[in-house]
Scaffold this active site. Structure first.
Site, PDB file in Angstrom:
ATOM      1  N   LYS A   1      42.408 -16.209   7.790  1.00  0.00           N
ATOM      2  CA  LYS A   1      43.238 -16.386   8.980  1.00  0.00           C
ATOM      3  C   LYS A   1      42.366 -16.117  10.209  1.00  0.00           C
ATOM      4  O   LYS A   1      41.622 -16.984  10.627  1.00  0.00           O
ATOM      5  CB  LYS A   1      44.468 -15.492   8.936  1.00  0.00           C
ATOM      6  CG  LYS A   1      45.609 -16.101   8.130  1.00  0.00           C
ATOM      7  CD  LYS A   1      45.649 -15.657   6.744  1.00  0.00           C
ATOM      8  CE  LYS A   1      46.949 -16.074   6.096  1.00  0.00           C
ATOM      9  NZ  LYS A   1      46.966 -15.981   4.685  1.00  0.00           N
TER      10      LYS A   1
ATOM     11  N   TRP B   1      54.273 -10.851  -0.426  1.00  0.00           N
ATOM     12  CA  TRP B   1      52.952 -10.239  -0.638  1.00  0.00           C
ATOM     13  C   TRP B   1      53.080  -8.773  -0.986  1.00  0.00           C
ATOM     14  O   TRP B   1      52.334  -8.248  -1.829  1.00  0.00           O
ATOM     15  CB  TRP B   1      52.054 -10.461   0.588  1.00  0.00           C
ATOM     16  CG  TRP B   1      51.902 -11.914   0.860  1.00  0.00           C
ATOM     17  CD1 TRP B   1      52.384 -12.602   1.945  1.00  0.00           C
ATOM     18  CD2 TRP B   1      51.290 -12.895   0.008  1.00  0.00           C
ATOM     19  NE1 TRP B   1      52.098 -13.931   1.815  1.00  0.00           N
ATOM     20  CE2 TRP B   1      51.434 -14.150   0.646  1.00  0.00           C
ATOM     21  CE3 TRP B   1      50.637 -12.837  -1.215  1.00  0.00           C
ATOM     22  CZ2 TRP B   1      50.938 -15.334   0.094  1.00  0.00           C
ATOM     23  CZ3 TRP B   1      50.143 -14.009  -1.778  1.00  0.00           C
ATOM     24  CH2 TRP B   1      50.301 -15.241  -1.121  1.00  0.00           C
TER      25      TRP B   1
ATOM     26  N   ASP C   1      47.896  -4.046   4.173  1.00  0.00           N
ATOM     27  CA  ASP C   1      47.465  -5.439   4.009  1.00  0.00           C
ATOM     28  C   ASP C   1      47.634  -6.120   5.368  1.00  0.00           C
ATOM     29  O   ASP C   1      48.742  -6.423   5.780  1.00  0.00           O
ATOM     30  CB  ASP C   1      48.338  -6.116   2.942  1.00  0.00           C
ATOM     31  CG  ASP C   1      48.062  -7.606   2.811  1.00  0.00           C
ATOM     32  OD1 ASP C   1      47.200  -8.138   3.546  1.00  0.00           O
ATOM     33  OD2 ASP C   1      48.720  -8.251   1.966  1.00  0.00           O
TER      34      ASP C   1
HETATM   35  N1  PMP Z   1      48.682 -10.863   1.914  1.00  0.00           N
HETATM   36  C1  PMP Z   1      49.141 -11.613   2.923  1.00  0.00           C
HETATM   37  C2  PMP Z   1      49.870 -10.958   4.050  1.00  0.00           C
HETATM   38  C3  PMP Z   1      48.906 -12.991   2.917  1.00  0.00           C
HETATM   39  O1  PMP Z   1      49.358 -13.745   3.932  1.00  0.00           O
HETATM   40  C4  PMP Z   1      48.190 -13.570   1.853  1.00  0.00           C
HETATM   41  C5  PMP Z   1      47.855 -15.048   1.786  1.00  0.00           C
HETATM   42  N2  PMP Z   1      48.429 -15.854   2.655  1.00  0.00           N
HETATM   43  C6  PMP Z   1      47.763 -12.747   0.810  1.00  0.00           C
HETATM   44  C7  PMP Z   1      48.015 -11.394   0.881  1.00  0.00           C
HETATM   45  C8  PMP Z   1      46.998 -13.293  -0.364  1.00  0.00           C
HETATM   46  O2  PMP Z   1      45.723 -13.554   0.072  1.00  0.00           O
HETATM   47  P1  PMP Z   1      44.588 -14.190  -0.841  1.00  0.00           P
HETATM   48  O3  PMP Z   1      44.946 -15.620  -1.019  1.00  0.00           O
HETATM   49  O4  PMP Z   1      43.348 -13.965  -0.028  1.00  0.00           O
HETATM   50  O5  PMP Z   1      44.571 -13.444  -2.123  1.00  0.00           O
END
Ligand code: PMP
Length: 355
Positions: free
Chosen positions: A191, A100, A167
């Site tokens: 989550k 991420w 994030d």
């Molecule tokens: N950042 C983290 C730490 C994640 O765990 C996730 C998705 N599991 C994301 C970003 C991406 O999130 P989204 O699907 O809401 O774009």
């Protein structure tokens, strides 16, 4: 009975599912569904206001910060952060601690210089990078507080003097934080917040409007704040269920109380991983995530049989991400300790069977 260890969208409290479904059928005894009323109706405006008020209360958000619900997931924030905070000709710093973080870095590079000041790529992201320097003229330091895929978590945040942007998608509301240490926090809802669809952003007002860029309205934090999360039609169901889930968290005693439970749950599982000769953890012990517990088996040939065995006991969603392999048990707020006990017992029984 299912024990849902899925990484997200993930388990939410049963009572939230019940209340949310009631709201779909007959919202607050209006005779209408939450899905068919106007987002401008006073009934929905009250939902949005309560959701925002609960975020502020539960995380003790200080004055000078705005709380907004947006769309586009945490992934859109990768771009929005840089668009709104990385001034023309300036640079930002990023900690590369996993998939991420890497995606956030790639998006930031579309808007300017994004320097990777530290990375744990050398060991397949199995630890949190700790020794690094951040240039004094960096606009902000971005990091991912919990690495959902690799199972590492910042237990100590970087120095706040670096203008932290975080994030927190997979560990927000799992533990107490000091919002005042951050310039901006964002998290996809799916989550510990609620169903997928909404994205939470908490931002220090004074940092906005300084890039010299013209930002499209939907991507402009200032416009979204001014419109009170209603610049366009918000994801009404996601915000409604998030509000119910935050009410649940408040009734449980808030973030401090859930943090205690989360520590107990994670300790119980890691204890078994360390004790059981069939299993081993994949991350540096001091950086182990409380939300995303990653582990493998000493004998990889046993992984498929164990996955099946655990599924028979009701433990679902424990297959690890392909970049780590093995298993990942997500222990989000709504997962009861009894589910962790079932998984631990499955590991113990499997050990007996394979002696
Ligand atoms: N950042 C983290 C730490 C994640 O765990 C996730 C998705 N599991 C994301 C970003 C991406 O999130 P989204 O699907 O809401 O774009």
């Amino acid at each position: 009975m299912k024990h849902n260890f899925g990484a997200g969208p993930c388990i939410l409290p049963q009572e939230v599912f019940k209340q949310a479904s009631q709201g779909v059928l007959n919202f607050n005894d209006t005779g209408l569904s939450i899905l068919e009323i106007s987002h401008r109706a006073p009934e929905f405006v009250a939902v949005m206001e309560e959701a925002i008020a609960l975020v502020k209360e539960l995380l003790k958000v200080p004055t000078g910060y705005s709380v907004i619900f947006l769309q586009g997931g945490a992934s859109l924030q990768f771009a929005m952060v840089a668009y709104n905070l990385l001034a023309e000709g300036k640079k930002a710093s990023y900690i590369d601690s996993g998939v991420w973080a890497k995606k956030a870095i790639a998006e930031a590079k579309l808007f300017g210089q994004a320097d990777v000041v530290a990375s744990s790529k050398d060991k397949n992201y199995s630890y949190i990078p700790k020794n690094y320097t951040v240039a004094a003229d960096s606009s902000y330091l971005h990091f991912t507080s919990n690495n959902t895929i690799f199972g590492t978590e910042f237990h100590q945040f970087p120095d706040k003097k670096n203008h932290l942007v975080c994030d927190m998608s997979s560990d927000i509301f799992s533990k107490e934080i000091n919002v005042a240490d951050f310039d901006l926090i964002y998290a996809g809802a799916q989550k510990n917040i609620g169903p997928a669809g909404a994205t939470l952003v908490i931002v220090k007002d004074e940092i906005l409007g300084k890039t010299g860029r013209t930002i499209p309205s939907m991507l402009d934090y200032e416009k979204q704040i001014a419109a009170e999360s209603m610049y366009n039609t918000p994801p009404v169901f996601s915000v409604y269920a998030a509000m119910l889930n935050l009410r649940w968290l408040k009734a449980k005693g808030g973030v401090a109380a859930i943090e205690k439970e989360n520590i107990t749950k994670a300790d119980a599982l890691y204890k078994e991983i360390d004790r059981n000769p069939l299993f081993k953890g994949t991350t540096a012990t001091e950086d182990r995530s409380r939300m995303s517990v990653c582990f493998v088996m000493e004998n990889p040939d046993l992984e498929k049989p164990f996955l099946k065995f655990a599924e028979e006991k009701g433990c679902i969603g424990i297959k690890g991400h392909r970049s780590v392999g093995g298993f990942r048990a997500s222990l989000y707020n709504a997962l009861p300790i009894t589910s962790v006990h079932v998984l631990v017992e499955a590991m113990q029984e499997f050990e007996e069977k394979n002696k």
